[in-house]
Design an enzyme around this catalytic site. Structure first.
Site, mmCIF file in Angstrom:
data_model
loop_
_atom_site.group_PDB
_atom_site.id
_atom_site.type_symbol
_atom_site.label_atom_id
_atom_site.label_comp_id
_atom_site.label_asym_id
_atom_site.label_seq_id
_atom_site.Cartn_x
_atom_site.Cartn_y
_atom_site.Cartn_z
ATOM 1 N N THR A 52 24.873 48.977 40.906
ATOM 2 C CA THR A 52 26.271 49.417 40.897
ATOM 3 C C THR A 52 27.006 48.528 39.905
ATOM 4 O O THR A 52 26.814 47.310 39.899
ATOM 5 C CB THR A 52 26.941 49.317 42.288
ATOM 6 O OG1 THR A 52 27.100 47.947 42.632
ATOM 7 C CG2 THR A 52 26.117 49.993 43.349
ATOM 8 N N GLU A 53 27.817 49.152 39.072
ATOM 9 C CA GLU A 53 28.359 48.421 37.920
ATOM 10 C C GLU A 53 29.322 47.298 38.314
ATOM 11 O O GLU A 53 29.612 46.426 37.513
ATOM 12 C CB GLU A 53 29.010 49.377 36.912
ATOM 13 C CG GLU A 53 30.239 50.123 37.398
ATOM 14 C CD GLU A 53 29.894 51.479 37.978
ATOM 15 O OE1 GLU A 53 28.771 51.651 38.492
ATOM 16 O OE2 GLU A 53 30.769 52.379 37.918
ATOM 17 N N ASN A 54 29.815 47.319 39.558
ATOM 18 C CA ASN A 54 30.695 46.222 39.965
ATOM 19 C C ASN A 54 29.921 44.970 40.376
ATOM 20 O O ASN A 54 30.529 43.999 40.817
ATOM 21 C CB ASN A 54 31.631 46.670 41.089
ATOM 22 C CG ASN A 54 30.885 47.179 42.298
ATOM 23 O OD1 ASN A 54 29.970 47.992 42.154
ATOM 24 N ND2 ASN A 54 31.229 46.717 43.465
ATOM 25 N N SER A 92 26.830 42.668 34.430
ATOM 26 C CA SER A 92 26.479 44.023 34.833
ATOM 27 C C SER A 92 26.567 45.002 33.659
ATOM 28 O O SER A 92 25.671 45.834 33.447
ATOM 29 C CB SER A 92 27.415 44.454 35.962
ATOM 30 O OG SER A 92 26.992 45.665 36.507
#
Lengths: 227, 229
Positions: A52-54, A92
């Site tokens: 997940t990009e966060n 990320s």
């Protein structure tokens, strides 16, 4: 005429088909909407690492007890799988742009026959912002689009040329709809699978984009598992 | 504010008094996670205005820095996504708020550039889209990149997990997000944390943000989201 299918069947058919695309060990980012369902259908024997990009590599399913200190990109609480790692946003997106992400699965407003994607803004409506979508489509090795074949009003989503502001130019690798699967290679859009009972001429009528038909055209994978 | 090796621990109210009218303010966080809620509440209370808010998003209506926008304390927002907050979108539509939208990976890399002394970065993100308009595009080894300029701020309000007396920070869960990058890119860095430990109680191997980047420490409060994140 293309059959009118139940909304839930549509969403799960698309997710189930996309889940068959990943190799064991693949690193995959799932967008919101239909893409979030993909993780439910990963075949036995295949392990996919969800990013997940966060800032989480190795996202697991929703935990029994919500903890807001572990959330996914859509804001929902996630668990971490054994072996997960937590990272900052710069790291990320470094992973995303740096070619360390095998696939990203995203929804679409429009896709065109050149593989252009529009999925972040309809001018005239409130502007939400592109979030991480532009980075994801420019960086992931494979950009998989999960979308209904047509808009709710029956309009074309698979176009000759996108009319909405692009998220990425010539970035799409594959489009999966409830009726068909298309792949993009060498600037060509190729129909590779048709859902059971779907007529090629009906697909042509519902698809504004011009596409070629694969000599290996087959039945859409995963449909045989539908109840 | 003078530099201290042992970092002053302040109330949130005192800490945000260093945010002046017209300041650019970086605020950590992604969606609900990693927002310095206690600092934001104090800043909302202070009514300090004309701010340039630099944050990935503007949270939700009535939540976190969404409050700053709602209070009219913000002149300009630089963010990647404001779709969760209808107030931000409406104020922009009515011409009452300046909005600069930046792809998320570019957003954080511009902050990194600001904090690490780079003149800009080259990224393929957004090439061939409206984001490219008005920007310099360079071709390097046959591939096109957008030149993106550094982002810096007067103040960064960030959220850590634990600090020691020097201000060394560790983070927890997905709260880390933009916080470490922002700690590098502002003239004054105020960190809200769960606990402040004695020197030696954080293993140097675990430190993510060295204390030399942090100016002021504030303990988190017990508001709904501060206590849950």
């Amino acid at each position: 005429m293309l059959p009118v299918l139940d909304d839930e069947l549509v969403r799960h058919r698309i997710a189930r088909r996309i889940a068959l695309e990943f190799e064991d060990g693949a690193v995959v980012n799932l967008g919101i909407g239909i893409p979030t369902l993909v993780s439910d259908y990963i075949p036995e024997g295949i392990q996919v690492i969800f990013q997940t990009e966060n800032g989480l590599v190795g996202a697991g399913p929703k935990p029994e007890k919500d903890d807001l200190r572990f959330i996914g990109a859509g804001g929902r609480c996630l668990s971490t799988i054994p072996g997960a790692s937590l990272i900052a946003s710069d790291f990320s997106f470094g992973l995303i742009r740096g070619g360390h992400l095998d696939s990203t699965v995203l929804g679409a407003l429009e896709v065109d026959q050149e593989g252009n994607l529009a999925n972040w803004w309809v001018p005239g409506k409130l502007v939400p912002g592109m979030g991480g979508a532009m980075d994801l489509v420019s960086g992931a090795k494979c950009v998989i689009i999960a979308t209904t074949h047509c808009t709710k009003k029956g309009g074309a989503k698979l176009m000759k040329k996108c009319t909405l502001p692009l998220t990425g130019a010539k970035v799409v690798s594959m489009v999966v709809t409830e009726y068909a699967v298309f792949r993009f290679t060498g600037g060509r859009m190729i129909l590779s699978e048709l859902a059971p009972g779907i007529d090629l001429e009906d697909i042509r009528r519902a698809t504004e984009a011009e596409f070629e038909v694969s000599p290996d055209l087959s039945e859409m994978l995963g449909c045989e598992k539908e109840q | 504010m003078p530099t201290h090796i042992i970092k002053p621990v302040m109330s949130a109210e005192e800490a945000v008094s260093y945010v002046k009218t017209g300041s650019s303010v970086m605020v950590g966080g992604f969606n609900y996670g990693g927002i310095p809620y206690t600092l934001i509440d104090a800043l909302a209370e202070s009514k300090t205005g004309d701010l340039h808010l630099i944050s990935n998003d503007t949270a939700y209506e009535g939540v976190g820095h969404g409050k700053l926008v709602q209070n009219g304390q913000v002149r300009k927002v630089t963010a990647s996504h404001v779709g969760l907050n209808k107030v931000t979108q409406s104020l922009f539509n009515e011409g009452k708020l300046e909005l600069e939208l930046v792809p998320q990976g570019t957003f954080v890399e511009r902050i990194r550039a600001g904090g690490f002394g780079l003149g800009g970065i080259l990224t393929p993100t957004g090439v061939g889209t409206v984001h490219e308009e008005g920007k310099q595009v360079l071709e390097v080894q046959g591939k096109r990149y957008i030149l993106e300029l550094p982002l810096k701020a007067d103040v960064a309000l960030i959220r850590g997990y634990r600090a020691d007396r020097y201000g060394n920070l560790v983070y927890f869960g997905t709260n880390r997000n933009f916080n470490p990058a922002m700690a590098t890119a502002a003239s004054l860095v105020i960190a809200e944390v769960d606990a402040i430990l004695e020197l030696g109680d954080i293993d140097p191997n675990d430190v993510v943000t060295p204390g030399i980047l942090v100016d002021i420490l504030v303990l988190k409060g017990d508001s709904h989201y501060a206590s849950r994140t």
